[in-house]
Design an enzyme around this catalytic site. Structure first.
Site, mmCIF file in Angstrom:
data_model
loop_
_atom_site.group_PDB
_atom_site.id
_atom_site.type_symbol
_atom_site.label_atom_id
_atom_site.label_comp_id
_atom_site.label_asym_id
_atom_site.label_seq_id
_atom_site.Cartn_x
_atom_site.Cartn_y
_atom_site.Cartn_z
ATOM 1 N N SER A 492 0.842 -1.194 0.000
ATOM 2 C CA SER A 492 0.000 0.000 0.000
ATOM 3 C C SER A 492 0.882 1.251 0.000
ATOM 4 O O SER A 492 1.683 1.411 -0.916
ATOM 5 C CB SER A 492 -0.956 -0.030 1.196
ATOM 6 N N ASP A 578 -8.589 -5.037 -6.108
ATOM 7 C CA ASP A 578 -8.173 -3.891 -5.303
ATOM 8 C C ASP A 578 -8.631 -2.621 -6.008
ATOM 9 O O ASP A 578 -8.070 -2.237 -7.033
ATOM 10 C CB ASP A 578 -6.653 -3.876 -5.137
ATOM 11 N N HIS A 610 -7.212 -5.383 -1.574
ATOM 12 C CA HIS A 610 -5.979 -4.726 -1.130
ATOM 13 C C HIS A 610 -5.188 -5.634 -0.192
ATOM 14 O O HIS A 610 -4.032 -5.370 0.102
ATOM 15 C CB HIS A 610 -6.367 -3.423 -0.421
#
Length: 633
Positions: A492, A578, A610
Site C-alpha cells: 500500500s 483492489d 488490497h
C-alpha cells in the site's frame, strides 16, 4: 476422507515446522486466531472464539470457548450468547437489531431491459460506482428491528440511499440500542455520489421507536463520528474526528450528557482507536497507539466539572493491547499480542496494570520454536528527531555473522507500526528465514503525537523517505548487517515507498518487493474510489495547475517520474479486486520494469482485494516472497 487427508497434511506441516525449529508460513497458517466476545453475565468467565484455517480446503472454521476470568481450563461452548449478553437484543428483551442490504435502484442492464436478460452491462450516473473490492449494485446496508421472533420487521432507514453499517469496514458496532431501549443509534454518511467520495463526514443518528422520527446527534461535527456506546447511566460516548476529508485526523472521545457535549481527550496528544465504558459508568477505558506500542488507557467521566479530565496509562511494556473484551470487578479482560506471539486473552489488574495470560491457544507452537529478539531503537532522523525503530533478529542470532537485512515500509500511511502480529507481513516469519528486519516508525504514524502524524500529508516523498533511509543507514553500520544485501519491502503506502525508493536509493538496496503500491499518481487519482484520501494526502486533482501542493505531488513525489533511474530487481504484487490502489498501478510498474530490462516478477491475484485473505493465496504469497528474496538477496 477429505477432512482426514486435510488433517494429515496439517499435521505434516506442523511436524516440518517443529523439525526446523523456526516459524514458517505453513506453521503460521496453522495457528489459532483468538478473538474476544465478552464477559459472562455473572462476571465469572471470558468468552472468546478461535478461528483455524484448513489450507487444503481453503476455508476457516470458528469455535467458541469460555474460560474463568481468574484463569483455568477453557470449555468449548456452542452459543456464545448463552453466556454473554447479546447486544442485538433490546434492554427489555422484546426486540432485536440487525442489518442487510436493500435494493434501492437498478444498475444492471437486464434490470432496466428485462428482455435482455443475458446482458452483463452495468450503468452508472455518479461516483462511488465501486468501493474497496465491490461494484455498486444499487443496494444499501440498512438497519432493521423486529420482534425477537423476527415478526413485525421495520426498516428504520427506509428509502434512504445511505449505508449503515458504513462501507467498506462497518459492522454491528455501527448501531446500538439506547440506554433504556427506546431509541436506536446508527452511524451513516448522508451523502451520495461525488459528494460521498470526497467526504469523511459520518454522523450518529437516533431513531425514536415511539415517534418513528430520526435525529442527528452529531450535527455540525464534520469528520468521522462513530462507535456510539452508552454508560450504565445513559451517558453517550463516541469516537470523533474534527476535519471533513481527513481520514487520518486526530481521534477523540466525545461524550454527550445533560451538560452538553465534551471532548475528553482534546488536550491529550494521542488518538484512541477503541473504547469501553467501565462497569460503574465512571470511567472510559480505551486503547491507543503510543511510542510504537498499543496500550490500555483510562479517562474519567467528568460529570458537571468543567475541568479537562486527565488521561492515565494503565498498561506498559513491549506489546500491543489489541482489544477490550470486558470488565469484571477490578480486572479488565483484553486481547494482547507482540511480534513473537499471536493474540491471546489477558487479564489486566486495573490498579497497577499488571497482566496475567488467560488463554494459551498457541503455546505449544511457540514453545517448540526459536523466538526472535525484538529490539526497540531510537534513531536520529535528518531533522534531528528521535524515531522509534523496531529491529527483529533471527532466532539464535549470532552477532559474529553477517545477515541480509530488510527495510520494512509500513502502509497507511498513517497506520501505527506497533507490536502487531500479521498473518502476511509477519516479522517473525521473515526473521526466522534468516533476515534482520528494520521497521521504522517514520513520519505519518499514529502514536507519536499529532504533529508527527500530520507531517506526511502532501509530503509523501519528503521527510518520511529520509526517515526510512536514516533507519536502514543506521543499521547498516552494524557489523552483523551485510550492507551489500539490503532489501526494501512494503504494501500500500509501503508499496508506494518501495516504488519511490527504487528511483532514488543510490544503490543502497539489492532487491525490492512492492505489494499494491501507488506507482502513478495521475492514474491513481483517476481510478481510486475514496477521493478524500488523494485530495487530502497529495493535495488534489492533477488538473488544478495553480494548486502548488498537488502539482508538487504529481511531479516530485510521483514514482513514475523517476522510473528511468530503476536499476534493481523488483517483485510486484497486485490484487485484481483492489479498487483502493487499482490494478493499473501494479501493471504499469511491472511493464516499465520489464521494458527497462530489470529482473522483475508480477504476482497477480485475481480475486483478492488490497489484502490477501484466503489461505492458499496467502501461502503462495509468502512462498513467492521468500523465493524472490532467495534469488535476489
Amino acid at each position: 476422507m477429505k477432512k482426514f487427508i486435510s488433517l494429515i497434511c496439517l499435521s505434516l506441516c506442523l511436524q516440518t515446522a517443529f523439525a526446523q525449529n523456526v516459524m514458517t508460513p505453513e506453521l503460521l497458517w496453522g495457528l489459532g486466531r483468538v478473538s474476544g466476545v465478552g464477559i459472562s453475565t455473572d462476571g465469572k468467565a471470558a468468552v472468546y472464539s478461535v478461528t483455524r484455517y484448513d489450507v487444503n480446503a481453503n476455508e476457516s472454521r470458528t469455535a467458541y470457548y469460555s474460560i474463568p476470568v481468574g484463569g483455568g481450563k477453557a470449555a468449548k461452548i456452542t452459543d456464545p450468547y448463552s453466556l454473554v449478553t447479546d447486544p442485538s437484543i433490546s434492554p427489555n428483551g422484546k426486540y432485536k437489531l440487525y442489518h442487510r442490504p436493500v435494493k434501492i435502484y437498478s444498475v444492471k442492464g437486464k434490470d432496466n431491459y428485462p428482455e435482455l436478460d443475458k446482458s452483463e452491462v452495468q450503468i452508472y450516473n455518479d461516483l462511488m460506482y465501486r468501493h474497496w473490492d465491490t461494484w455498486a449494485d444499487g443496494s444499501y446496508n440498512h438497519v432493521f428491528m423486529s420482534n425477537v421472533d423476527g415478526s413485525n420487521e421495520v426498516d428504520i432507514m427506509k428509502n434512504k440511499t445511505f449505508h449503515s453499517p458504513t462501507k467498506p469496514f462497518g459492522d454491528e458496532s455501527d448501531y446500538t440500542w439506547s440506554h433504556k431501549g427506546g431509541k436506536i443509534l446508527y452511524v451513516t454518511k448522508t451523502k451520495t455520489g461525488a459528494a460521498y467520495t470526497v467526504s469523511t463526514n459520518t454522523d450518529i443518528y437516533s431513531y425514536d421507536l415511539n415517534t418513528q422520527t430520526t435525529t442527528n446527534l452529531t450535527k455540525g461535527m464534520m469528520g468521522y463520528d462513530n462507535s456510539p456506546a452508552y454508560s450504565k447511566y445513559g451517558i453517550l460516548a463516541w469516537l470523533s474526528m474534527k476535519t471533513d476529508g481527513n481520514e487520518a485526523d486526530k481521534i477523540d472521545i466525545v461524550i454527550s450528557d445533560r451538560f452538553g457535549k465534551k471532548n475528553l481527550t482534546e488536550n491529550w496528544d494521542g488518538s484512541p482507536d477503541s473504547f469501553k465504558w467501565s462497569a460503574d459508568g465512571k470511567t472510559i477505558y480505551f486503547i491507543a497507539p503510543f511510542g510504537g506500542e498499543k496500550h490500555l488507557f483510562a479517562v474519567d467521566y467528568p460529570g458537571k466539572s468543567k475541568k479537562q479530565p486527565v488521561v492515565k496509562q494503565i498498561t506498559k511494556g513491549q506489546f500491543d493491547v489489541t482489544g477490550i473484551v470486558g470488565q469484571t470487578g477490578k480486572q479488565m479482560i483484553v486481547t494482547r499480542t507482540d511480534m513473537n506471539h499471536a493474540v491471546e486473552l489477558y487479564s489486566v489488574n486495573l490498579s497497577d496494570g499488571s497482566m496475567e495470560q488467560l488463554t494459551h491457544v498457541n503455546d505449544e507452537v511457540y514453545n517448540g520454536i526459536g523466538l526472535s529478539k525484538v529490539e526497540k531503537r531510537m534513531i536520529t532522523t535528518t531533522d534531528d528527531k528521535q524515531m522509534v525503530t523496531w529491529v527483529i533478529y533471527p532466532p539464535n542470532f549470532d552477532p559474529s555473522k553477517k545477515y541480509p537485512t530488510l527495510l520494512y515500509c509500513q502502509g497507511g500511511p498513517h497506520g501505527p507500526l506497533s507490536q502487531f502480529y500479521s498473518y502476511r507481513w509477519n516479522f517473525q516469519v521473515m526473521a526466522a528465514q534468516g533476515y534482520i528486519v528494520v521497521a521504522p516508525n517514520r513520519r505519518g504514524m499514529y502514536g507519536h503525537g499529532v504533529e508527527w502524524n500530520d507531517q506526511i500529508s502532501k509530503d509523501y516523498g519528503g521527510q518520511n523517505m529520509q526517515d526510512y533511509l536514516s533507519a536502514i543507514d543506521d543499521l547498516a553500520k552494524e557489523p552483523f548487517v551485510d550492507e551489500n544485501r539490503l532489501g526494501a519491502v512494503g504494501a500500500s503506502y509501503g508499496g508506494y515507498s518501495v516504488f519511490y525508493l527504487a528511483g532514488m536509493h543510490n544503490k543502497r538496496f539489492k532487491t525490492f518487493i512492492s505489494h499494491d503500491g501507488i506507482f502513478n499518481w495521475r492514474s491513481m487519482y483517476g481510478t481510486t474510489e475514496e477521493m478524500f484520501f488523494v485530495n487530502w494526502e497529495i493535495g488534489g486533482p492533477y488538473w488544478e495547475k495553480d494548486n502548488a501542493a498537488a502539482q508538487k505531488s504529481y511531479a516530485e513525489f510521483n514514482p513514475i517520474e523517476f522510473v528511468q533511474n530503476w536499476d534493481t530487481p523488483i517483485m510486484i504484487v497486485q490484487g485484481g479486486k483492489d479498487y483502493r490502489v487499482p490494478i493499473g498501478q501494479g501493471l504499469e510498474a511491472y511493464q516499465a520494469a520489464q521494458l527497462l530490462g530489470i529482473k522483475s516478477r508480477l504476482i497477480y491475484i485475481p480475486n483478492e482485494n488490497h489484502w490477501v485473505l484466503s489461505a492458499q493465496n496467502g501461502l503462495v504469497w509468502q512462498r513467492e516472497f521468500f523465493r524472490w528474496l532467495e534469488e535476489t538477496l
